[in-house]
Scaffold this motif. Structure first.
Motif, mmCIF file in Angstrom:
data_model
loop_
_atom_site.group_PDB
_atom_site.id
_atom_site.type_symbol
_atom_site.label_atom_id
_atom_site.label_comp_id
_atom_site.label_asym_id
_atom_site.label_seq_id
_atom_site.Cartn_x
_atom_site.Cartn_y
_atom_site.Cartn_z
ATOM 1 N N ILE A 856 1.604 8.016 -13.692
ATOM 2 C CA ILE A 856 1.056 6.755 -13.164
ATOM 3 C C ILE A 856 2.173 5.817 -12.789
ATOM 4 C CG2 ILE A 856 -0.328 4.732 -13.779
ATOM 5 C CD1 ILE A 856 -2.044 6.628 -15.525
ATOM 6 N N GLN A 857 3.172 5.741 -13.656
ATOM 7 C CA GLN A 857 4.301 4.880 -13.372
ATOM 8 C C GLN A 857 5.006 5.308 -12.088
ATOM 9 O OE1 GLN A 857 6.779 5.000 -16.870
ATOM 10 N NE2 GLN A 857 5.332 3.805 -18.175
ATOM 11 N N LYS A 858 5.188 6.616 -11.933
ATOM 12 C CA LYS A 858 5.861 7.134 -10.738
ATOM 13 C C LYS A 858 5.121 6.718 -9.489
ATOM 14 C CE LYS A 858 5.172 11.290 -9.568
ATOM 15 N NZ LYS A 858 5.119 12.740 -9.550
ATOM 16 N N TRP A 859 3.831 6.846 -9.442
ATOM 17 C CA TRP A 859 3.065 6.502 -8.260
ATOM 18 C C TRP A 859 3.101 4.980 -7.991
ATOM 19 C CZ3 TRP A 859 1.216 9.482 -4.585
ATOM 20 C CH2 TRP A 859 1.086 10.863 -4.832
ATOM 21 N N VAL A 860 3.054 4.183 -9.015
ATOM 22 C CA VAL A 860 3.044 2.712 -8.832
ATOM 23 C C VAL A 860 4.395 2.242 -8.309
ATOM 24 C CG1 VAL A 860 2.896 0.494 -10.047
ATOM 25 C CG2 VAL A 860 1.223 2.314 -10.523
ATOM 26 N N LYS A 861 5.452 2.749 -8.871
ATOM 27 C CA LYS A 861 6.791 2.367 -8.428
ATOM 28 C C LYS A 861 7.027 2.792 -6.990
ATOM 29 C CE LYS A 861 8.907 2.454 -13.058
ATOM 30 N NZ LYS A 861 9.852 3.108 -13.959
ATOM 31 N N GLY A 862 6.579 3.926 -6.642
ATOM 32 C CA GLY A 862 6.755 4.385 -5.275
ATOM 33 C C GLY A 862 5.997 3.500 -4.290
ATOM 34 N N TRP A 863 4.836 3.088 -4.696
ATOM 35 C CA TRP A 863 4.027 2.243 -3.806
ATOM 36 C C TRP A 863 4.673 0.892 -3.607
ATOM 37 C CZ3 TRP A 863 1.165 -2.233 -4.836
ATOM 38 C CH2 TRP A 863 0.349 -2.639 -3.825
ATOM 39 N N LEU A 864 5.222 0.323 -4.652
ATOM 40 C CA LEU A 864 5.870 -0.976 -4.545
ATOM 41 C C LEU A 864 7.119 -0.897 -3.678
ATOM 42 C CD1 LEU A 864 5.566 -2.183 -8.276
ATOM 43 C CD2 LEU A 864 4.298 -3.042 -6.285
ATOM 44 N N ALA A 865 7.868 0.181 -3.800
ATOM 45 C CA ALA A 865 9.075 0.353 -2.987
ATOM 46 C C ALA A 865 8.712 0.478 -1.514
ATOM 47 C CB ALA A 865 9.831 1.584 -3.461
ATOM 48 N N ARG A 866 7.641 1.171 -1.213
ATOM 49 C CA ARG A 866 7.227 1.340 0.184
ATOM 50 C C ARG A 866 6.758 0.010 0.770
ATOM 51 N NH1 ARG A 866 5.307 6.207 -1.837
ATOM 52 N NH2 ARG A 866 3.224 5.327 -2.231
ATOM 53 N N GLN A 867 6.084 -0.793 -0.002
ATOM 54 C CA GLN A 867 5.640 -2.097 0.476
ATOM 55 C C GLN A 867 6.830 -3.009 0.780
ATOM 56 O OE1 GLN A 867 2.569 -3.194 1.213
ATOM 57 N NE2 GLN A 867 1.745 -1.107 0.750
ATOM 58 N N HIS A 868 7.800 -2.987 -0.028
ATOM 59 C CA HIS A 868 9.004 -3.805 0.186
ATOM 60 C C HIS A 868 9.729 -3.343 1.438
ATOM 61 C CE1 HIS A 868 12.490 -6.282 -0.752
ATOM 62 N NE2 HIS A 868 13.291 -5.175 -0.670
ATOM 63 N N TYR A 869 9.839 -2.050 1.651
ATOM 64 C CA TYR A 869 10.516 -1.502 2.829
ATOM 65 C C TYR A 869 9.789 -1.895 4.093
ATOM 66 C CZ TYR A 869 11.904 1.899 6.325
ATOM 67 O OH TYR A 869 12.288 2.510 7.510
ATOM 68 N N LYS A 870 8.500 -1.880 4.096
ATOM 69 C CA LYS A 870 7.723 -2.232 5.277
ATOM 70 C C LYS A 870 7.908 -3.713 5.627
ATOM 71 C CE LYS A 870 4.092 1.224 4.738
ATOM 72 N NZ LYS A 870 2.656 1.466 4.491
ATOM 73 N N ARG A 871 7.952 -4.569 4.670
ATOM 74 C CA ARG A 871 8.128 -6.007 4.959
ATOM 75 C C ARG A 871 9.496 -6.278 5.559
ATOM 76 N NH1 ARG A 871 5.264 -6.653 0.027
ATOM 77 N NH2 ARG A 871 7.276 -6.931 -1.127
#
Length: 1732
Positions: A856-871
């Motif tokens: 769960i942690q792996k998936w959440v961290k990955g999602w947050l990193a992708r959101q930051h990259y897109k912005r």
């Protein structure tokens, strides 16, 4: 021998009986001399005591052994006495249904009162030429014996047929005459038919129905059948005796008048009989007295037709016949004339009496005068004559006397007319007389007729006794044995009593001369004169009007009433005078004899001077006439060799095959049979040849008695067995025995055989008892062995059970302890298992919890990193776009400033237009790209939107799943347990699924196989249905084909029979024509004008045809010219090819100095260029040649009469065709030729390989199909199918090998012919070389002989046909030709001459040659038709000539069988199909002559070899025989054996093969031969009782086997000959098969399909035991056979038709002989023929 030896226990005797005359009995104890009674037991079990007369001590007669009962000859019986004769006749007549039996020289014939199939032509042919003792008794055997003795001894013969009314005398005499007419063919036409035609006439006029017989002869007749020097019938003469005239006017109850009257009444409705005014037979007084006008089974109208036909056949015309019928009708009307009383001594007849008027009208006399003299009579005295009326009774007597007198005169005239018709112009050399005369008669009232009949029988009996005694004496003298006079009854005293001076007839004639003589006064004279003087004369006690005479047969009492009147036979002379005044010609002829006799008597008496008294004495009495005719008859009989037939009437009720013993014994005594027996018994009745005696009684001899000399051995045996030397005598060839001696020898033989049987039975019973004891002992030992073994096994079983119980106890205890231990161990392991599982699950839950948190942690961290990259990326892109927009604005300002300047505008305008267009184009493209990009962008945005939505949904799902995971984490341990359990179940399910899948696969496979099998079954069912339909169609077609074949066979046989009749008539016509030519002078034939006109018309037509043929010939010549031009071009082409070959040789010649050009060199290139150019030129020329040929073909197909005009200038450069071709180098043409040759060879090889490959493919597919089908079949069927396949393959290979062998044989024959031709050339060359060597020396010149090519024809001159056929047909000897020359050589020579006549187009010559050939062959067959070799030779040559006419006719059907050379020899001008038919008919005629010739040769061999000869010695036994011995009973020197018959058949076959006869025709001849053998053998078997035994059946089967082996040796088993022997084989099996139970009867019916019911019953009836151990066939068994076969549809004939000839077919058989190779031998003297 002593009576005690014969009358021992179990001996059978005959006892007198009132009802059955004699009854059989058996002795129950031995007889000793001095006994007063015999203890007997009857056949029904009744015991009786027979008293012996003490005065005579006569013992009852002994019965013959059963083996002697039923013999053909009564003299073969050992005991010859009345009961033995009666019993033998009864057994033969009732049990065997045989009506004929010999009694020495007498044939006894018993009337069966039933039609029997034993008188047809086949039986006549069977008896023809046979010895009398060889066949069963028959009237034909007696006739054949008389005919044979007439020819052999040159002495006239007589057949005396006697018997009482109803015994069958007339039928026997008629069959004897039919036999003579059949076996002796006359030179005159229809003589036999005329002789036989007299019988129906005499039966109609002289036979009538009596109470004893429906067709009784009421007169005696003696018919002399005349023969010429060749013993052919020339004519006949008839004498009649004592016609019963009283029957014309009177018949007793249930009797009829003569048949002719009823036949007339039955035919009264016919137009020609209307004038006779007849009606029903009941309407006339002389035909209605018996009240029985109809005979059952007889049609009087039909019989009338037969009578009229017989009259016509005898040459009595229709007008004469009508006159006869007119007189007979007048007699009928005369009997109805009514006489009425006027007073006691006066009577009258009405003037209007219808019947009297009709009578006078028919007779042509005045009615008043006839009526007057019927009622008055004229009396004459010495001084005056006056008329006196008569009373009614005397008038009726006078009327009846007139009717009888007219009928007697008519009867005599008809007999004279028949004799005139049967009289021949050819001189009579000898004759056979047939006497049909009444037998001894005795009734309740005996009158003058019976007296005359018995008087005649006394004379005949005396002659018979003397003849029998004479034969006995001759036999004894011939055998040189001492003999003494035999005492026999002499009836001369009785004859003297009747005919001597002052005898009965003398006194009767004397009384008739007395004016007032009466029957009473005559009786008194008899009593006074004869009563005390003659012992044969007696007076009845209670009568003065009767007398008794002791005849040889019995005492007869005669009533004297009517004797004088019947002896005088008076008739009113005035009535006769009235009839003599008639104008009716026939009536006047009837009384011409009276006038002649009266005139002659008047002349005689006037010269003497006693006219009155002599006139009274002129008329002879009936008794005197009969006595004189009887003396004449006896003189005739004494001058001939007599043969006797005694007819017996079995019963008075006309019941078929029923014998009344009392009536039979009466007739046996009356006809002299018993007297013959007594004479035979007084001498030596039993006669054996030494060989027969030795074969029969060798069982009575010991080994030391068997001597090489059979005669001495027989003498020694008889001297030892029979002490009395007088009981037998030794002759030269026979042993003669007294009566009873053969029975004694048979008793000794049966006792010896019985003792031998007892010894054999004793030994066999001892052997059987010992065998039984040994078997019982062995069984007891076996039982003991098995019992002891059983006990031992039981003890061993007890020990085993005890040991097993201990082991079981041990194992049970061990099992209980082990089970307790395993339970404890299992419980511990279970506890451990659950505990360990709990700990593992706990650890597992912990690990799973930690792992899921990390995920769960792996998936959440990955999602947050992708959101930051897109912005960050979106901010950078926005910054870049702002900077770029600012720079673009700056650049836009600069461009606007520049655009405002003119120079720049000018620069820009240079080429602006083009650029604008380019830019516009670019803009459009960019717009399109923008649109596409915008579309892609929109699609991408949509995809991103959907992806975003999907990701958001996934996030929501992840959140949801996280929550669920957290919720389920708590349930994880239980789920893990469930998971493990489910995994375990899943594995089990997977295994089950796999198993199910495997089963499903198997089921699917089975289903597929089942479906395939169902499909196969459906296909097979369809095939079966189709095959059934095809089978039904085939059966229908087969039935139709069979029916058509039968119709064709019948039509062919009918055609062939008609053809033979036609040819016979043609020969007869030719003979008559020759006779006419000899008898008449040659006359010049007048010219037939219509024929001349037809010939002129035909000449004109032929001239027109000739002109048209000339025109066609001109057109053909023009066509030939055009074809010649085409052939010139082709020859040029061939010349070019030759140049090409020469060029090739020049290029490849090794010896030449020139070297072939090397590849790549300049000459080689030049040559290649020339080759290419020449190839192109050649192709062009080929096209031109094709064009030329097509033009020629069109010109040939054009209309006739137009010439072929070909303009060659149409083809380009035609004149320069040869120049470029000549310029073409030869090597090019050589290469081209080689290329085409290789291409052709390659194509041929390729086609062969393709064919072989296709063939292999087909075989492979067939084998695969067969393999697939065989795999579906069971093992047995699979093996059978494989065997069938292998057999089919081998058969096909064999056929291929046979074809190859045939091809090789043809090649070998061809090479042999070429070799022969080369040998001839070498011989010719050597001969020429020798001639050159012998010639004088000089200049050497080489002369080469030019080989001639013959055209297969022979040139001959006009008119040489007769010379040719004389040398080639008439004078030719077949034996030399058949051995030395080519088979069919005459046929080839004749056909080669026909070819020459065809080539020269001479139709007259062709027809003359062929017609002369036919006539010559017919003449040879006619002259030498009895020579088998000649007939076979010309049959083969006739067929070959017919085949040559077909083979060379030019018909495509026949040309396919020819070689090319043979097709060149076909006929060109004439179509000879009609001659093919003519030669076919001639071949059929010759074939029939061949069969007839072969039948004549085989006839005397068949019976001796197939039946009489004993090939297997010792199988057959011999029985005692009587006077009629078989001629060839045993094999002697010169006897015909089976080997002789087979040698004859082999000679026939060899002769036909040497003559080159077609193999199919040879097979048909062999089939006909075997049919003749079967028919003749079976017919003789059915007619010979001595041949129907078990041993003879074995002998016949062995002989048939030899015939079958003969067929197999010559490879003729397929010709159908074996099937023709089937009836004979079945008859032989019938003799050997068991014949007792109903099952045996059913087996016989199933087996004997080739025999008719009559034949089967006949064989069973004739079956005769030869040895004591065989049994006769019971009548009940024969009845069972008849009942089983009654529904069988077949012919009722008994005999096989031995004269039947199968329909012959002549299939076309081409010849391989070429006509140009036929050589003409110099020995034929045909030098006037020239080979062309």
């Amino acid at each position: 021998m002593a009576a005690a030896e014969l009358y021992s226990k179990y001996a059978r005797v005959w006892l007198p009986d009132a009802a059955e005359v004699w009854k059989s009995a058996e002795l129950t104890k031995d007889y000793t001399p001095g006994d007063q009674t015999l203890s007997l037991q009857l056949e029904d079990g009744t015991k009786v005591e027979h008293k012996i007369d003490p005065r005579t001590n006569n013992l009852p007669p002994l019965r013959n052994p059963d083996i002697l009962v039923g013999e053909n000859d009564l003299t073969a019986l050992s005991y010859l006495h009345e009961p033995a004769v009666l019993h033998n006749l009864k057994v033969r007549f009732i049990d065997s249904r045989l009506i004929y039996t010999y009694c020495g020289i007498v044939l006894v014939a018993i009337n069966p009162y039933e039609r029997l199939p034993i008188y047809d032509a086949a039986i006549i042919n069977a008896y023809s030429g046979q010895n009398m003792g060889d066949m069963d008794p028959h009237i034909f055997a007696v006739a054949e014996e008389a005919y044979k003795q007439m020819a052999r001894d040159e002495r006239n013969q007589s057949i005396i047929v006697s018997g009482e009314s109803g015994a069958g005398k007339t039928v026997s005499a008629k069959y004897a005459m039919r036999y003579f007419a059949t076996v002796s063919s006359s030179g005159e036409a229809n003589v036999e038919e005329r002789v036989l035609a007299s019988s129906p006439i005499m039966e109609a006029l002289g036979n009538a129905k009596t109470t004893r017989n429906d067709n009784s002869s009421r007169f005696g007749k003696y018919i002399e059948i005349g023969f010429d020097t060749k013993y052919c019938i020339t004519g006949a003469n008839m004498r009649t005796y004592l016609l019963e005239k009283s029957r014309v006017v009177f018949q007793a109850h249930s009797e009829r008048n003569y048949h002719i009257f009823y036949q007339l009444c039955a035919s009264s409705h016919l137009p020609e009989f209307k004038a006779f005014r007849l009606g029903c037979a009941d309407d006339f007084h002389c035909t209605n007295q018996g009240q029985s006008p109809v005979i059952d089974g007889v049609d009087d109208a039909k019989e009338m037709c037969n009578t009229r036909r017989s009259f016509s056949l005898l040459g009595i015309g229709e007008s004469d016949q009508m006159e006869i019928y007119q007189i007979l009708s007048a007699i009928l009307h005369l009997s109805n004339v009514e006489v009425k009383d006027q007073s006691a001594d006066r009577c009258s007849i009405k003037q209007d009496d219808v019947h009297l008027m009709v009578f006078c009208d028919l007779m042509g006399v005045p009615c008043e005068e006839m009526a007057h003299w019927l009622c008055h009579r004229k009396l004459k005295t010495t001084t005056e004559t006056f008329v006196k009326p008569v009373p009614k009774i005397n008038a009726i007597y006078g009327r009846d006397a007139l009717a009888k007198h007219i009928y007697a005169r008519l009867f005599s005239w008809i007999v004279d007319s028949i004799n005139s018709a049967l009289k021949s112009t050819v001189k009579q050399h000898s004759f056979i007389g047939v006497l049909d005369i009444y037998g001894f008669e005795t009734f309740d009232i005996n009158s003058f007729e019976q007296f005359c009949i018995n008087y005649a029988n006394e004379k005949l009996q005396q002659q018979f006794n003397l003849h029998v005694f004479k034969l006995e004496q001759e036999e004894y003298m011939k055998e040189e044995i001492p003999w003494t006079l035999i005492d026999f009854y002499d009836n001369q005293p009785c004859i003297n009593l009747i005919e001597a001076k002052l005898g009965v007839l003398d006194l009767l004639d004397e009384e008739c001369k007395m004016p007032k003589g009466s029957d009473e006064t005559w009786a008194q004279k008899l009593y006074n004169t004869l009563l005390k003087q003659n012992a044969h004369f007696e007076k009845p006690r209670l009568s003065n009007r009767a007398f008794i005479i002791h005849h040889f047969a019995d005492k007869v009492e005669y009533q004297c009433v009517g004797f004088l009147e019947k002896n005088k036979d008076t008739v009113n002379e005035e009535q006769i005078n009235v009839l003599k005044k008639s104008k009716f010609d026939l009536l006047l002829k009837l009384f011409e004899d009276d006038e002649k006799a009266a005139n002659s008597s008047n002349k005689l008496t006037s010269s003497i001077g006693r006219a009155g008294s002599a006139k009274k004495d002129t008329k002879k009495t009936v008794g005197l006439q009969f006595r004189q005719s009887l003396h004449l008859l006896m003189e005739t009989l004494n001058a001939t060799t007599p043969h006797y037939v005694r007819c017996i009437k079995p019963n008075d009720h006309k019941a078929p095959f029923t014998l009344d013993p009392v009536r039979a014994v009466q007739q046996l005594r009356a006809c002299g049979i018993l007297e013959t027996i007594r004479i035979s018994a007084a001498g030596f009745p039993s006669r054996w040849t030494y060989q027969e005696f030795f074969s029969r009684y060798r069982v009575l001899m010991k080994q030391k008695d068997l001597l090489p000399d059979r005669k001495q051995a027989c003498k020694n045996l008889l001297e030892k067995l029979i002490k009395d030397q007088g009981k037998y005598q030794f002759g030269k060839n026979k042993i003669f025995f007294r009566a009873g001696q053969v029975a004694f020898l048979e008793k000794l033989r049966s006792d010896k055989l019985r003792m031998a049987c007892v010894s054999i039975q004793k030994t066999i019973r001892c052997w059987l008892a010992r065998k039984k004891y040994l078997r019982m002992r062995e069984s007891a030992i076996t039982i003991q062995k098995h019992v002891r073994g059983h006990q031992a096994r039981c003890y061993a079983k007890f020990l085993l059970q005890t040991r097993a119980a201990i082991i079981i106890q041990r194992n049970v205890r061990m099992w209980s302890k082990r089970k307790l231990y395993q339970q404890q161990r299992s419980a511990a392991i279970t506890v451990q298992c659950f505990w360990r599982a709990h700990m593992a699950r706990k650890q597992y839950h912990k690990l799973m919890y930690e792992k899921k948190a990390i995920v769960i942690q792996k998936w959440v961290k990955g999602w947050l990193a992708r959101q930051h990259y897109k912005r960050i990326l979106a901010a950078i892109i926005l910054l870049q776009s702002c900077v770029r927009r600012m720079r673009a604005k700056r650049e836009l300002k600069k461009l606007k400033v520049e655009a405002r300047s003119v120079e720049h505008f000018k620069k820009l305008n240079i080429g602006m237009e083009n650029k604008i267009l380019q830019l516009q184009h670019k803009i459009n493209e960019q717009q399109k790209e923008n649109r596409e990009l915008s579309e892609k962008l929109s699609v991408t945005e949509k995809a991103q939107t959907m992806e975003i939505e999907r990701q958001s949904s996934e996030i929501e799902n992840l959140r949801r799943s996280e929550q669920e995971t957290r919720a389920k984490a708590e349930r994880l341990p239980s789920l893990l347990e469930q998971l493990s359990f489910l995994q375990h179940e899943l594995e089990n399910t997977r295994r089950e699924k796999e198993d199910l899948e495997e089963q499903t696969k198997v089921v699917d496979e089975l289903n597929t196989k089942n479906n395939l099998l169902k499909n196969d079954v459906d296909e097979l069912n369809k095939q079966i249905v189709e095959q059934a339909q095809q089978l039904t169609e085939i059966q229908t077609n087969a039935e139709n084909t069979k029916q058509l074949e039968q119709d064709l066979t019948e039509e062919r046989s009918r055609y062939q029979s008609l053809l033979s009749e036609h040819l016979h008539l043609e020969e007869r016509h030719r003979d008559l024509k020759e006779q006419m030519d000899l008898n008449t002078d040659e006359t010049q034939t007048a010219v037939d004008l219509p024929v001349l006109l037809k010939l002129q018309r035909r000449v004109k037509e032929l001239e027109q045809e000739k002109q048209s043929l000339w025109q066609q010939l001109d057109k053909r010549e023009e066509d030939q010219q055009e074809k010649a031009k085409r052939q010139e071009l082709e020859s040029e082409n061939k010349k070019l090819k030759q140049d090409l070959n020469e060029l090739r040789k020049s290029l490849t010649n090794e010896n030449s100095d020139l070297v072939p050009p090397a590849p790549g060199s300049l000459p080689y290139k030049v040559l290649l260029e020339q080759l290419n150019s020449s190839t192109e030129e050649l192709e062009m020329r080929k096209e031109e040649v094709l064009l030329l040929r097509s033009h020629l073909v069109r010109q040939e197909d054009s209309a006739l009469g137009e010439g072929v005009k070909l303009d060659l200038s149409e083809i380009p450069s035609y004149q320069d065709v040869h120049k470029p071709l000549k310029a073409v180098p030869p090597s090019c043409r050589l290469l081209e030729y080689q290329m085409h040759e290789q291409e052709r060879v390659h194509n041929e090889r390729y086609m062969k390989l393709v064919e072989e490959m296709n063939k292999l493919k087909d075989e492979k597919e067939q084998q695969q199909q067969m393999l697939a089908q065989s795999l579906l079949l069971p093992e047995d069927a699979r093996i059978e199918a494989s065997l069938k396949l292998e057999i089919t393959r081998l058969t096909r290979e064999n056929l291929e090998l046979l074809e190859q062998q045939e091809k090789q044989d043809k090649t070998i024959r061809k090479l042999k012919k070429q070799l022969k031709l080369y040998m001839k050339k070498v011989e010719d060359f050597e001969g020429n070389h020798k001639e050159l060597m012998v010639s004088p020396p000089g200049r050497a010149v080489n002369i080469t002989r030019k080989e001639k090519e013959y055209q297969g024809m022979l040139e001959y001159k006009q008119g040489d046909e007769s010379r040719l056929l004389k040398n080639l047909v008439i004078d030719l000897k077949p034996r030399g030709v058949a051995v030395s020359f080519t088979p069919g050589l005459p046929a080839y020579i004749i056909f080669m001459c026909v070819r020459y006549a065809d080539i020269v187009n001479d139709d007259q010559r062709v027809s003359t040659l062929l017609n002369s050939t036919i006539s010559s062959i017919k003449g040879v067959i006619k002259r030498r038709g009895n020579d088998f070799e000649v007939v076979s030779f010309w049959l083969a040559n006739t067929c070959r000539l017919m085949h040559c006419l077909k083979q060379y006719s030019g018909d495509e059907v026949f040309m396919v069988h020819n070689t090319a050379k043979q097709n060149e020899h076909c006929l060109t001008n004439f179509e000879l199909s009609e001659y093919q038919q003519v030669f076919g008919d001639l071949a059929i005629q010759i074939y029939r002559q061949l069969i007839k010739c072969m039948e004549d040769i085989l006839q005397h061999l068949i019976v001796s070899s197939m039946l009489e000869n004993e090939t297997i010695q010792g199988v057959l036994g011999s029985k005692p025989t009587g006077l009629r011995k078989r001629s060839t009973s045993f094999s002697e020197e010169g006897a015909v054996t089976m080997e002789v018959l087979l040698q004859r058949l082999g000679l026939f076959h060899t002769t036909m093969s040497q003559h080159g006869m077609d193999s199919d025709l040879i097979k048909q001849v062999v089939k006909q031969q075997f049919y003749i053998i079967c028919a003749v053998t079976l017919n003789h078997l059915l007619l010979r009782k001595d041949m129907c035994s078990w041993g003879k059946g074995l002998q016949i089967r062995y002989n048939v086997w030899q015939l079958e082996e003969w067929l197999a040796e010559r490879e003729l088993t397929d010709c159908g000959a074996k099937e023709t022997l089937e009836p004979l084989i079945q008859a032989a099996q019938l003799l050997q098969i068991k014949k007792k139970t109903e099952a045996d009867a059913q087996a016989i019916c199933n087996m004997c399909t080739g025999l008719t019911t009559a034949q089967i019953v006949k064989v069973l009836t004739l079956y005769t035991p030869v040895i004591e151990f065989e049994e006769r066939v019971s009548p009940s068994f024969i009845t069972t056979i008849k009942n089983l076969l009654k529904d069988r549809a077949e012919s009722s004939t008994l005999m096989m038709d031995a004269k039947k000839i199968f329909t012959v077919t002549l299939p076309f058989t081409p010849s391989s002989v070429a006509l140009d190779t036929v050589q003409i031998p110099s020995s034929l003297n045909l030098g006037f023929l020239t080979r062309i």
